[in-house]
Design an enzyme around this catalytic site. Structure first.
Site, short mmCIF file in Angstrom:
data_model
loop_
_atom_site.label_atom_id
_atom_site.label_comp_id
_atom_site.label_asym_id
_atom_site.label_seq_id
_atom_site.Cartn_x
_atom_site.Cartn_y
_atom_site.Cartn_z
N HIS A 1 0.85 -1.19 0.00
CA HIS A 1 0.00 0.00 0.00
C HIS A 1 0.88 1.24 0.00
O HIS A 1 2.10 1.15 0.17
CB HIS A 1 -0.98 -0.02 1.18
N ASP B 1 5.94 4.37 4.86
CA ASP B 1 6.83 3.38 5.46
C ASP B 1 6.84 2.05 4.70
O ASP B 1 7.56 1.12 5.07
CB ASP B 1 6.51 3.17 6.96
N HIS B 2 6.07 1.99 3.61
CA HIS B 2 6.06 0.78 2.78
C HIS B 2 6.56 1.00 1.35
O HIS B 2 6.68 0.05 0.59
CB HIS B 2 4.65 0.18 2.77
N ASP C 1 -0.36 -3.85 6.07
CA ASP C 1 -0.94 -3.57 7.37
C ASP C 1 -2.42 -3.89 7.31
O ASP C 1 -3.06 -3.65 6.29
CB ASP C 1 -0.80 -2.11 7.70
N HIS D 1 5.96 -5.38 12.12
CA HIS D 1 5.31 -4.07 12.03
C HIS D 1 4.97 -3.52 13.41
O HIS D 1 3.91 -2.95 13.67
CB HIS D 1 4.04 -4.12 11.16
N HIS E 1 1.32 3.89 1.96
CA HIS E 1 1.83 4.65 3.10
C HIS E 1 3.35 4.64 3.00
O HIS E 1 3.96 3.63 2.61
CB HIS E 1 1.37 4.03 4.43
N HIS F 1 -7.26 -1.79 5.71
CA HIS F 1 -6.42 -0.73 6.28
C HIS F 1 -7.04 0.62 5.93
O HIS F 1 -8.08 0.68 5.29
CB HIS F 1 -4.98 -0.89 5.75
#
Lengths: 302, 302
Positions: free
Chosen positions: B60, B64-65, B210, B268, B62, B140
């Site tokens: 996805h 941090d990914h 997530d 995570h 976000h 999510h």
């Protein structure tokens, strides 16, 4: 005036070398200059408080100079920053950052301002009562600016024994420091020069990365205290410099010499070189006062 | 099947913790799953050859990914990669990457393909003669997929003493391994089962990060060998899980139990926790076979 090198290597981040990012502390400002991938971790490593950073200057939109910015902006949000943040950057960066925030459906909870640059002439892009910041148009493969940071002349310093001897009321100290003559407790006009010392000479710092050798910048950076000038190549690869629009250590030194700067800091080394000392040696054949940037190195210019 | 954890913490990269990224080695593929900031440095640190990576799966958008992806794509270019690269990702990422390449006026010199995902149903997104990759729709705050990696049933193994005893020509070995009966040098039909052993049982790996607790994924991941399931929170912060659409360690364990997986790996983690062992202890109250992801940890499932 202090300079912390967070990263000073060209191209790709590696285990022990970071792409360009540095923090200039000047007159109580913490200016972040360029922001390659990993900059937020280097800020932590060098114990620079995120909240102190209110202005970020991005020289150009090659990844090794800005890929860390979107992460830093996001981290500021996660840390519930409220202070405003100003990004001075080439046109286009706002669109990149905004698109990524839109896709993540996550917006900053602090005011975020982009000041996009398009001019090819040196221009004043930030000013307050303490400092000025000017662009330095550079010659690279894409639109690129260096940045000139100049302290303004500060206040004069009170020479306390003379001030007391002259019988001046405390209420006038501030006026004296600003260079006004004042009337003392006996009704006599006191020449401010007799009871104060001159202000500290204002410091200046010029950041020039990335660029081919460009003499046009000499008048802009004339006489600065510190010049950071890129030196991607050593002499043995000098033929690559014009092609890639980068400079050699000798070319950086020649600019430093012509601009009559006090200190030259070299950086933006190609990752092909093991021994950085060769950069210093080659530059010093032209200009003596040369320092080598190194990740995590902190320079003090007080 | 091997799994290398490059990063397994949520939110922001820090000095000693990295955001999500991992490499799954399966049937001679090196699949990179998620690509937080700093992933290219972690690949170097873990000695994973860049050229081996031909498929990247992004769960996805976000930061941090995926904030490390644009840098990795650029580095591949600088290293003069020629091999094609496939990015499997939510819709929108192609625009982000393309815009940044356009602004930098630097295009890849290798074929770069984006396979953008929009479906909310599990779908087959990659297949060759060795493996299949399926999406696992997660729950999510933005559109998110986990990924299910399944080995296909491989070839049978020759039992050499029996093969020789049966007087079979080498030309038929390949057919035997594929499960065909063959005629030996004496003209007799040989049952392949009598001279071969069954293939290795195919391995499977499910990556789920997530997501809020979502039982709908159970049928998709039923019986996998290894499940990586996010566990952002411990029980004491369980109230934050539904709000942020994340899971607790116990919820991850409950999914593992219901799906009857062999091993659960937790990751995570919220960066608020010092002691990761509490995640394992809480999960083990529900499901026994629990491992903790850790940056730089390498799991072997052979």
């Amino acid at each position: 005036m202090k300079l912390t090198i967070l990263g000073c290597f060209s191209a790709t981040p590696r285990r022990d070398t970071n792409p360009t990012a540095q923090v200039l502390e000047i007159k109580n400002h913490h200016f972040l200059i360029d922001c390659g991938e990993g900059t937020q971790v280097e800020l932590r490593r060098n114990k620079i408080k995120f909240a102190r950073i209110k202005h970020i200057f991005i020289s150009h939109l090659h990844g090794d100079h800005f890929f860390g910015l979107v992460g830093l902006i996001s981290t500021f949000r996660l840390l519930t920053r409220e202070t405003e943040l100003h990004i001075h950057c080439p046109k286009g960066l706002k669109e990149v950052i905004t698109l990524q925030m839109k896709l993540a459906d996550s917006w900053t909870n602090y005011p975020l301002y982009f000041h996009e640059l398009t001019s090819n002439k040196s221009e004043l892009i930030f000013e307050d009562d303490r400092v000025e910041v000017w662009t330095i148009p550079l010659d690279h493969r894409i639109y690129t600016n260096g940045f000139l940071f100049k302290e303004k002349v500060g206040e004069r310093h009170l020479h306390m024994p003379s001030v007391i001897e002259a019988n001046i009321d405390m209420a006038y100290y501030s006026k004296l420091k600003q260079g006004y003559d004042v009337i003392n407790n006996d009704g006599v006009l006191i020449d401010h020069k007799k009871v104060t010392l001159p202000p500290n000479p204002p410091k200046s710092y010029a950041f020039c990365s990335d660029t081919a050798y460009k003499e046009d910048i000499v008048p802009i950076i004339e006489g600065v205290d510190v010049l950071y000038h890129e030196s991607t190549f050593l002499e043995k690869h000098a033929h690559l410099a014009p092609k890639t629009k980068h400079s050699t250590a000798k070319q950086a030194a020649l600019i430093a010499k012509k601009a009559n700067v006090k200190t030259l800091i070299l950086g933006h080394y190609s990752t092909r070189y093991e021994d950085l000392n060769a950069f210093k040696l080659e530059a010093q054949t032209i200009f003596k006062s040369v320092e080598l940037a190194k990740d995590g190195k902190r320079f003090s210019f007080d």
